[in-house]
Design a protein around this motif. Structure first.
Motif: not given
Length: 234
Positions: A21-22, A114-116, A138-140, A148-149
């Protein structure tokens, strides 16, 4: 390797699963653990989070609804809220990310990405030697979220560049291709293309979006164990 583009896509989980879930839950979890938090307890409902806080007053209560911190919470969902959390347990509830973790918690091993920390998570998965890997986005509000994709695609790129004979589902191919097309301009894409990113910018969280677009700032690999997200399984 499969990618669950929305939580509703999740049916049978493979042994190894990764939750994303970015914007912003898993990014904030990575920061919290990198800054020395003892553990994060993810829960779906506000009422449950408040109940756990009452049982453990020393814990910090963090999260959001409609992207904003509830008035009685100690922390919101911004990664910058989690800089001073050393030694603390954090009870966290968010609109999308903690609900995804609830959906995926029965996997034999569940990592948080995450990207992190995407490269470190990929490396952890590779050394596990597991053939079946599922990545949950997670989407929104039950809908696909581009950020997220793209993070799923970044994971897949890191895994396939090292691991041999990786078979990708159609959704994994889509995620990888999207990242290859858009991954060089993550901050711009998250701020001006991704609908959730644009909404956060409008609400004054542009700094959060820019931070969450950074790649491999941390080497930690959060893992879900017995109801808590902890650092590197420790």
């Amino acid at each position: 390797m499969d990618v669950f583009l929305t939580p509703g896509d999740i049916t049978d989980l493979p042994d190894i699963a990764i939750a994303i879930d970015v914007l912003r839950a898993t990014s904030s979890m990575v920061v919290a653990l990198a800054r020395g938090a003892k553990a994060i307890i993810p829960v779906s409902a506000l009422e449950k989070a408040r109940e756990l806080k009452a049982q453990n007053p020393d814990a910090l209560l963090g999260g959001e609804r409609e992207s904003l911190k509830p008035q009685d919470f100690d922390l919101g969902n911004s990664p910058f809220d989690y800089e001073q959390v050393k030694g603390k347990e954090i009870i966290m509830t968010t609109s999308n990310g903690t609900k995804l973790i609830e959906r995926m918690k029965k996997a034999r091993q569940l990592y948080i990405s995450s990207f992190l920390n995407v490269k470190s998570v990929a490396e952890k998965v590779i050394v596990s030697g597991c053939d079946a890997i599922g990545i949950g986005c997670a989407g929104n509000r039950g809908k696909l979220a581009l950020e997220d994709v793209l993070c799923a695609g970044a994971l897949i790129k890191n895994i396939t560049s090292t691991a041999k004979k990786v078979e990708l589902t159609d959704s994994a191919v889509v995620a990888l291709n999207e990242y290859m097309m858009l991954g060089k301009e993550l901050e711009r894409v998250l701020k001006t293309v991704a609908s959730h990113g644009k909404a956060l910018v409008r609400k004054g969280f542009g700094k959060d979006v820019a931070f969450c677009a950074k790649i491999d700032m941390f080497s930690i690999v959060p893992v879900y164990i017995e109801g808590k997200v902890v650092r590197n399984g420790l």
